[in-house]
Design a protein around this motif. Structure first.
Motif, mmCIF file in Angstrom:
data_model
loop_
_atom_site.group_PDB
_atom_site.id
_atom_site.type_symbol
_atom_site.label_atom_id
_atom_site.label_comp_id
_atom_site.label_asym_id
_atom_site.label_seq_id
_atom_site.Cartn_x
_atom_site.Cartn_y
_atom_site.Cartn_z
ATOM 1 N N VAL A 126 1.053 -1.113 -0.276
ATOM 2 C CA VAL A 126 0.211 0.158 -0.036
ATOM 3 C C VAL A 126 0.825 1.844 0.179
ATOM 4 N N MET A 127 0.599 2.268 -0.813
ATOM 5 C CA MET A 127 1.564 3.338 -0.867
ATOM 6 C C MET A 127 0.885 4.457 -0.041
ATOM 7 N N PRO A 128 1.234 4.502 1.660
ATOM 8 C CA PRO A 128 0.579 5.270 2.785
ATOM 9 C C PRO A 128 -0.215 6.838 1.281
ATOM 10 N N ALA A 129 -0.529 7.336 2.774
ATOM 11 C CA ALA A 129 -1.237 8.785 2.404
ATOM 12 C C ALA A 129 -0.284 10.228 2.934
ATOM 13 N N PHE A 130 0.445 11.058 2.734
ATOM 14 C CA PHE A 130 0.841 11.303 2.975
ATOM 15 C C PHE A 130 0.569 13.494 3.311
ATOM 16 N N GLY A 131 -0.721 13.431 2.965
ATOM 17 C CA GLY A 131 -1.835 13.942 3.120
ATOM 18 C C GLY A 131 -1.798 15.019 4.554
ATOM 19 N N THR A 132 -1.428 15.094 5.998
ATOM 20 C CA THR A 132 -0.977 15.398 7.266
ATOM 21 C C THR A 132 0.970 15.198 7.707
ATOM 22 N N ASN A 133 1.342 15.188 6.714
ATOM 23 C CA ASN A 133 2.597 15.155 6.931
ATOM 24 C C ASN A 133 3.406 15.928 6.108
ATOM 25 N N LYS A 134 3.761 16.665 6.685
ATOM 26 C CA LYS A 134 4.659 18.490 6.483
ATOM 27 C C LYS A 134 5.442 18.527 5.877
ATOM 28 N N ASN A 135 6.617 17.210 6.319
ATOM 29 C CA ASN A 135 7.764 16.933 6.035
ATOM 30 C C ASN A 135 7.854 16.427 4.455
ATOM 31 N N VAL A 136 6.301 15.846 3.979
ATOM 32 C CA VAL A 136 6.197 15.852 2.740
ATOM 33 C C VAL A 136 5.714 16.495 1.862
ATOM 34 N N MET A 137 4.546 17.246 2.367
ATOM 35 C CA MET A 137 3.433 18.200 1.828
ATOM 36 C C MET A 137 3.822 19.516 1.882
ATOM 37 N N CYS A 138 5.154 20.187 2.432
ATOM 38 C CA CYS A 138 5.672 21.363 2.214
ATOM 39 C C CYS A 138 6.475 21.318 1.024
ATOM 40 N N TYR A 139 7.228 19.756 1.110
ATOM 41 C CA TYR A 139 7.717 20.432 -0.156
ATOM 42 C C TYR A 139 7.371 18.874 -1.781
ATOM 43 N N LEU A 140 6.250 18.612 -1.651
ATOM 44 C CA LEU A 140 5.998 17.910 -2.837
ATOM 45 C C LEU A 140 6.141 18.262 -4.345
ATOM 46 N N ASP A 141 6.385 19.569 -4.336
ATOM 47 C CA ASP A 141 6.908 19.874 -5.707
ATOM 48 C C ASP A 141 7.929 19.878 -6.276
ATOM 49 N N ASP A 142 8.820 20.148 -4.761
ATOM 50 C CA ASP A 142 10.148 20.125 -4.557
ATOM 51 C C ASP A 142 10.645 18.225 -5.253
ATOM 52 N N ILE A 143 9.686 17.525 -4.929
ATOM 53 C CA ILE A 143 10.166 15.972 -5.256
ATOM 54 C C ILE A 143 8.953 15.515 -6.433
ATOM 55 N N TYR A 144 8.454 16.502 -6.696
ATOM 56 C CA TYR A 144 7.864 15.567 -7.911
ATOM 57 C C TYR A 144 8.830 16.569 -9.613
ATOM 58 N N VAL A 145 9.746 17.268 -9.378
ATOM 59 C CA VAL A 145 10.454 17.988 -10.306
ATOM 60 C C VAL A 145 11.760 17.782 -9.772
ATOM 61 N N TYR A 146 12.274 16.382 -8.749
ATOM 62 C CA TYR A 146 13.441 15.473 -8.668
ATOM 63 C C TYR A 146 12.587 14.500 -9.490
ATOM 64 N N LEU A 147 12.019 13.918 -9.230
ATOM 65 C CA LEU A 147 10.854 12.541 -10.050
ATOM 66 C C LEU A 147 10.912 13.071 -11.136
#
Ligand code: HEC
Length: 180
Positions: A126-147
């Motif tokens: 299962v892919m966990p939901a990160f919607g309430t994890n600021k360490n992910v959500m505040c850097y979502l665009d960063d992770i997206y452009v890297y990938l």
């Protein structure tokens, strides 16, 4: 909120809604081909494609934009435990350099915010939901452009040799998103 571009708003919107509670995104991804990743606009050190989605900028000498570098660091630390170093996949999660070839930006945001569970296979991964994890959500665009860069083959594995400096806009956004 100092930075008001669409993509930040989308991630912020997902965060404020707490999309984690909405449940898993549909396992069936629409087969929309990704838009061209070419950067046509820059705003505070952040690059956008013709659709206004965040994208990477990599110089011929291998120097990456700040967000790609930041995404490299954020990905490798949270997501790599399942998706493998540099997104190359493992027995716990799919190869994201392949997955991003058919996932667009909004599908990416929805999947990472709300999680995903493939109900059609015997596997229980299962892919966990990160919607309430600021360490992910505040850097979502960063992770997206890297990938996105990894998926396009625009950068190899491992830490980028050099990167553009962090802009004031990036710092301001980070502070406002992470909170005190
Ligand atoms: C606990 C393991 C685990 C972690 C941690 C994890 N993932 Fe996943 N992820 C998965 C699994 C398993 C799937 C496949 C789900 C499915 O299709 O059934 C998946 C699917 C995805 C997909 C969708 C791929 C597709 O083809 O639709 C994306 C995008 C994704 N993950 C991104 C991330 C990002 C970004 C992070 C870090 C913030 C992350 N994942 C962290 C296990 C994980």
């Amino acid at each position: 909120m100092s930075s008001c571009n669409f993509s930040r708003n989308l991630a912020g919107f997902a965060l404020s809604l707490g999309l984690a509670s909405v449940g898993f995104a549909s396992a069936a991804n629409a087969a929309t081909p990704p838009a061209s990743s070419k950067a046509v606009k820059e705003e505070g050190g952040k690059y956008f494609d013709a659709n206004g989605d965040p994208t990477y900028k990599i110089s011929p000498d291998g120097k990456v934009d700040w967000y790609t570098f930041s995404g490299f660091r954020r990905f490798n630390g949270t997501c790599d435990v399942c998706h493998g170093p540099d997104g190359a996949g493992s027995s716990f999660g799919p190869d994201l350099t392949q997955a991003l070839k058919s996932l667009d930006y909004s599908q990416f945001v929805a999947t990472v915010s709300g999680g995903k569970r493939d109900v059609n296979t015997a596997q229980t991964l299962v892919m966990p939901a990160f919607g309430t994890n600021k360490n992910v959500m505040c850097y979502l665009d960063d992770i997206y452009v890297y990938l996105r860069a990894r998926s396009d083959g625009a950068m190899g594995r491992g830490r980028p040799k050099s990167h553009e400096p962090k802009s004031k806009e990036a710092t301001d956004y980070e502070n406002s998103c992470m909170g005190p």
